[in-house]
Design a protein around this motif. Structure first.
Motif, PDB file in Angstrom:
ATOM      1  N   ASP A 428       0.807  -1.221   0.000  1.00 51.16           N
ATOM      2  CA  ASP A 428       0.000   0.000   0.000  1.00 51.16           C
ATOM      3  C   ASP A 428       0.838   1.268   0.000  1.00 51.16           C
ATOM      4  O   ASP A 428       0.306   2.370  -0.139  1.00 51.16           O
ATOM      5  N   LYS A 429       2.154   1.128   0.144  1.00 52.01           N
ATOM      6  CA  LYS A 429       3.019   2.314   0.133  1.00 52.01           C
ATOM      7  C   LYS A 429       3.337   2.758  -1.288  1.00 52.01           C
ATOM      8  O   LYS A 429       3.704   3.910  -1.508  1.00 52.01           O
ATOM      9  N   ILE A 430       3.210   1.847  -2.232  1.00 52.68           N
ATOM     10  CA  ILE A 430       3.596   2.149  -3.602  1.00 52.68           C
ATOM     11  C   ILE A 430       2.652   3.181  -4.220  1.00 52.68           C
ATOM     12  O   ILE A 430       1.434   3.087  -4.093  1.00 52.68           O
ATOM     13  N   ARG A 431       3.241   4.153  -4.880  1.00 51.75           N
ATOM     14  CA  ARG A 431       2.483   5.114  -5.672  1.00 51.75           C
ATOM     15  C   ARG A 431       3.061   5.101  -7.091  1.00 51.75           C
ATOM     16  O   ARG A 431       4.280   5.192  -7.273  1.00 51.75           O
ATOM     17  N   VAL A 432       2.194   4.985  -8.070  1.00 52.67           N
ATOM     18  CA  VAL A 432       2.624   4.945  -9.458  1.00 52.67           C
ATOM     19  C   VAL A 432       2.032   6.141 -10.200  1.00 52.67           C
ATOM     20  O   VAL A 432       0.834   6.431 -10.088  1.00 52.67           O
ATOM     21  N   VAL A 433       2.889   6.832 -10.925  1.00 53.67           N
ATOM     22  CA  VAL A 433       2.451   7.892 -11.837  1.00 53.67           C
ATOM     23  C   VAL A 433       2.714   7.380 -13.250  1.00 53.67           C
ATOM     24  O   VAL A 433       3.822   6.915 -13.539  1.00 53.67           O
ATOM     25  N   VAL A 434       1.731   7.426 -14.096  1.00 56.69           N
ATOM     26  CA  VAL A 434       1.946   7.017 -15.482  1.00 56.69           C
ATOM     27  C   VAL A 434       1.536   8.137 -16.424  1.00 56.69           C
ATOM     28  O   VAL A 434       0.599   8.885 -16.142  1.00 56.69           O
ATOM     29  N   GLU A 435       2.295   8.255 -17.511  1.00 54.28           N
ATOM     30  CA  GLU A 435       1.773   9.009 -18.646  1.00 54.28           C
ATOM     31  C   GLU A 435       0.957   8.001 -19.426  1.00 54.28           C
ATOM     32  O   GLU A 435       1.501   7.138 -20.121  1.00 54.28           O
ATOM     33  N   GLY A 436      -0.357   8.066 -19.258  1.00 54.87           N
ATOM     34  CA  GLY A 436      -1.226   7.051 -19.836  1.00 54.87           C
ATOM     35  C   GLY A 436      -1.118   6.952 -21.342  1.00 54.87           C
ATOM     36  O   GLY A 436      -1.379   5.906 -21.935  1.00 54.87           O
ATOM     37  N   ALA A 437      -0.722   8.032 -21.980  1.00 52.65           N
ATOM     38  CA  ALA A 437      -0.469   8.087 -23.423  1.00 52.65           C
ATOM     39  C   ALA A 437       0.296   9.383 -23.665  1.00 52.65           C
ATOM     40  O   ALA A 437       0.316  10.283 -22.819  1.00 52.65           O
ATOM     41  N   GLU A 438       0.927   9.477 -24.806  1.00 56.09           N
ATOM     42  CA  GLU A 438       1.686  10.697 -25.089  1.00 56.09           C
ATOM     43  C   GLU A 438       0.759  11.904 -25.215  1.00 56.09           C
ATOM     44  O   GLU A 438       1.130  13.024 -24.876  1.00 56.09           O
ATOM     45  N   PHE A 439      -0.425  11.694 -25.734  1.00 55.34           N
ATOM     46  CA  PHE A 439      -1.479  12.707 -25.816  1.00 55.34           C
ATOM     47  C   PHE A 439      -2.761  12.046 -25.340  1.00 55.34           C
ATOM     48  O   PHE A 439      -2.961  10.842 -25.540  1.00 55.34           O
ATOM     49  N   ALA A 440      -3.655  12.818 -24.737  1.00 59.15           N
ATOM     50  CA  ALA A 440      -4.900  12.247 -24.227  1.00 59.15           C
ATOM     51  C   ALA A 440      -5.679  11.523 -25.316  1.00 59.15           C
ATOM     52  O   ALA A 440      -6.366  10.530 -25.053  1.00 59.15           O
ATOM     53  N   ASP A 441      -5.556  11.985 -26.549  1.00 57.15           N
ATOM     54  CA  ASP A 441      -6.284  11.386 -27.670  1.00 57.15           C
ATOM     55  C   ASP A 441      -5.870   9.946 -27.947  1.00 57.15           C
ATOM     56  O   ASP A 441      -6.604   9.183 -28.573  1.00 57.15           O
ATOM     57  N   TYR A 442      -4.658   9.566 -27.508  1.00 59.58           N
ATOM     58  CA  TYR A 442      -4.146   8.215 -27.746  1.00 59.58           C
ATOM     59  C   TYR A 442      -4.464   7.258 -26.600  1.00 59.58           C
ATOM     60  O   TYR A 442      -3.996   6.121 -26.587  1.00 59.58           O
ATOM     61  N   PHE A 443      -5.239   7.721 -25.649  1.00 65.80           N
ATOM     62  CA  PHE A 443      -5.480   6.934 -24.437  1.00 65.80           C
ATOM     63  C   PHE A 443      -6.498   5.805 -24.641  1.00 65.80           C
ATOM     64  O   PHE A 443      -6.574   4.885 -23.838  1.00 65.80           O
ATOM     65  N   TRP A 444      -7.272   5.874 -25.731  1.00 63.97           N
ATOM     66  CA  TRP A 444      -8.397   4.951 -25.877  1.00 63.97           C
ATOM     67  C   TRP A 444      -8.030   3.468 -25.805  1.00 63.97           C
ATOM     68  O   TRP A 444      -8.816   2.675 -25.278  1.00 63.97           O
TER      69      TRP A 444
END
Length: 683
Positions: A428-444
């Protein structure tokens, strides 16, 4: 084709005590498996049941090779025998089947036959077949990171689910990162009614992965207890020793229909139905014990009678157990967020030098990585020498924090998100930050994993929270066109179980990012990329600044109208308000929401008490945009405060074009806002 594995188990080599223990487990699993449909017939529950019969050998072997509270197991919806073999009780299985509050998987919140026991690391997986392979790979990354050399992750699924693209992403990633994950394919030849030849050209689906480096593949007879035990033991030991992934391909038969809603006689002929019954693993195991005189008929019947009584007793307890309470649906939607004692309103004095939004994000990320050594970030292009993402938000982070904590991900948005889900399961100590996609439009492509994460905490009744901040560079005004200029919050904010924030200024970006990382649960952090380096967005940012979720900020006081906005359009609203003050003598109040989920309704309503007029402005399309929800809330809960209808302004209902002329015609601007505001003022 069978891999060469040591034969540590056979009917002759294995001691009698173990053989009889195994028979008890196998008979218990089969008894529950056959009893399950009766609950549905009696309208008691178990409305989804995927029978395990025919998979008994490999499932028994999976459970026997799983060490509770040390290893991690991801069973799929047919893994009843696996969970019994791993140590779950008849009571726990029936509680799950008839959706009782005492169900250790999640208190009846998830579909029956989705067995889990998070306290033992038997993970609660969803009905999206095979997607837990990504979570298993993420957990394998955690085992490697924290040097758990004597632990392994086991992921189980049917062979048809291997057709899903994210399964390839998971196994490719485990191979590339050299992770201790055992992927078990239970091959019964069907995906519901679809035969295997309609799924893949290879007769054995594991052959699709033979070109993957660092991956070992073991083939076994999943109908045979001993062959399965030998294969699983070898796979687990090899994965631990070599710290690399293994695929175990187990040939099984499906004796019954896919599930209780399926009628297999519609697509299987009599010969096939007779054939699969003939190869019943339980019947074969029983015959072998008798044939090789490792057990007597009386001994086996004694076990069968005790198991029958055990199941009857478990049934009686389960029937009397309490059901979930209706009001509990609102429990465990989201964990309680981190709260700021120093900045409870998310405001500060302006002593100091302003910095740009991109610098505020970069410095906050570095500060939080120093604050918590269990913080990680990955994504596409985020850690290549001096580069830090497409926009350099993470610049310098790998140099300071190393490749274990800051690293590039494949161009696979599903993988980025799914492995974040998996890694946070380690502790529960772990925190992850991700760039889910290079642009929000590529997140699908990552949407399935996004949706998955939104209900993990609720589905497990608070036993697991994916502590993940998903960063997305959002919006237009950069001449980016399709896939580089769209906004997505209208769609992504429709799911319970996620916080959605969209700052406009550097200080709010820093404060919300800090709160997001420190909080439990998932936060979608949308960054207006057109403002990264804009002087308009620069602000003084205290080193420890924090902004609470659900606290809007009044950017300009007024009494004649309220503009409700966020992101790129905040500045346009401020410019329009200044023009109206100078040219029309009207004072407009501008509210910067900052946080969309949760939403600060109180600040909006207090403003409307003064102004009686509401103009909702955002960059997204008017039709289907977040402003529609805002307008509905105001109309529903604050109608009597209004002297005019709620007015909305946003993008045209069309994609954002690449040519600047097309972009300008589509997106909101100050003049469009000014025109709408004057129309509303004149109502």
């Amino acid at each position: 084709m069978k891999s060469n594995v040591p034969e540590n188990y056979s009917v002759k080599k294995t001691d009698k005590e173990t053989l009889l223990k195994w028979y008890k487990l196998l008979f218990l699993g089969r008894t529950l498996d056959e009893r399950a449909p009766n609950y549905l017939k009696q309208a008691i529950g178990w409305s989804y049941h995927a029978p395990a019969a025919g998979h008994d050998g490999i499932q028994h072997a999976i459970g026997q090779n799983f060490k509770k509270e040390k290893d991690h197991l991801f069973p799929y919806y047919r893994d009843l025998q696996t969970c019994i073999s791993a140590g779950m009780t008849a009571e726990e299985v029936i509680f799950n089947g008839i959706s009782k509050d005492a169900d250790v998987a999640g208190g009846g919140r998830h579909m029956s036959n989705h067995l889990a026991k998070p306290a033992w690391n038997i993970h609660n997986v969803s009905s999206a077949t095979g997607n837990h392979t990504l979570h298993a790979t993420g957990l394998g990354r955690a085992l490697k990171t924290y040097k758990e050399d004597d632990a392994v992750v086991i992921s189980s699924q049917g062979e048809s689910s291997v057709s899903e693209g994210y399964v390839y992403e998971a196994i490719n990633g485990a191979s590339n990162e050299k992770l201790p994950v055992v992927f078990v394919f239970q091959d019964n030849g069907y995906g519901i009614s679809v035969p295997k030849e309609d799924q893949t050209a290879n007769r054995k689906v594991a052959r699709n992965f033979e070109g993957f480096k660092n991956l070992r593949i073991i083939y076994c007879n999943g109908k045979d207890v001993f062959d399965s035990m030998n294969a699983m033991e070898e796979a687990v030991n090899w994965a631990k020793k070599e710290q690399r992934p293994v695929v175990v391909h187990a040939n099984c038969v499906r004796i019954g229909s896919h599930s209780n809603s399926d009628r297999h006689e519609l697509y299987r002929d009599e010969n096939e139905l007779s054939y699969v019954k003939e190869y019943d693993p339980l019947a074969k195991y029983r015959r072998m014990l008798l044939r090789y005189e490792r057990a007597t008929e009386d001994e086996l019947k004694d076990i069968e009678e005790k198991v029958t009584k055990e199941v009857k007793d478990a049934h009686k307890k389960a029937i009397k157990a309490p059901d979930p309470k209706p009001e509990s649906i609102h429990d465990f939607v989201l964990p309680e967020p981190y709260t700021s004692e120093k900045y409870p309103e998310g405001t500060h004095n302006d002593d100091g030098e302003p910095i740009k939004l991109i610098q505020a994000l970069n410095e906050t990320l570095k500060s939080e990585f120093r604050n918590n050594p269990d913080t990680y970030i990955w994504g596409q292009d985020i850690a290549n020498k001096d580069k830090g993402g497409v926009f350099n938000v993470s610049k310098g982070m790998q140099k300071e924090f190393g490749k274990t904590r800051v690293f590039n991900a494949p161009i696979a948005e599903d993988y980025i998100m799914g492995t974040a889900n998996g890694m946070t399961r380690y502790n529960d100590k772990i925190r992850v930050v991700v760039e889910g996609a290079e642009f929000a439009d590529y997140f699908w492509p990552a949407m399935e994993q996004y949706v998955e994460m939104t209900h993990e905490y609720w589905r497990t009744k608070g036993q697991f929270s994916p502590n993940v901040t998903v960063r997305l560079a959002s919006g237009g005004y950069i001449g980016g066109g399709l896939y580089h200029s769209q906004t997505t919050e209208g769609a992504l904010s429709t799911f319970p179980g996620v916080r959605v924030v969209y700052p406009s200024f550097a200080d709010d970006a820093a404060g919300l990012l800090r709160t997001s990382i420190r909080s439990k649960g998932m936060t979608l952090f949308l960054e207006p990329k057109a403002l990264y380096n804009s002087p308009k967005a620069a602000a003084v940012v205290p080193d420890d600044f924090e902004v609470p979720f659900g606290k809007a900020r009044i950017r300009r006081d007024g009494k004649h109208m309220t503009m409700i906005t966020y992101g790129n359009t905040t500045y346009m609203c401020l410019e329009a308000a200044e023009k109206m003050s100078k040219e029309d003598g009207l004072e407009v109040e501008v509210i910067d929401l900052r946080s969309l989920l949760p939403l600060d309704k109180e600040t909006i309503f207090e403003s409307l008490k003064k102004t009686s007029r509401a103009l909702v402005v955002h960059e997204d399309k008017v039709f289907g945009g977040f402003g529609g929800e805002l307008s509905a809330i105001i109309a529903d809960e604050a109608f009597e405060l209004l002297d005019a209808p709620v007015k909305r302004l946003g993008s045209e209902f069309t994609p954002v074009g690449f040519n600047r002329i097309l972009e300008g015609a589509t997106l909101p601007n100050t003049d469009k806002i000014l025109k709408a505001a004057r129309e509303l003022a004149g109502y």
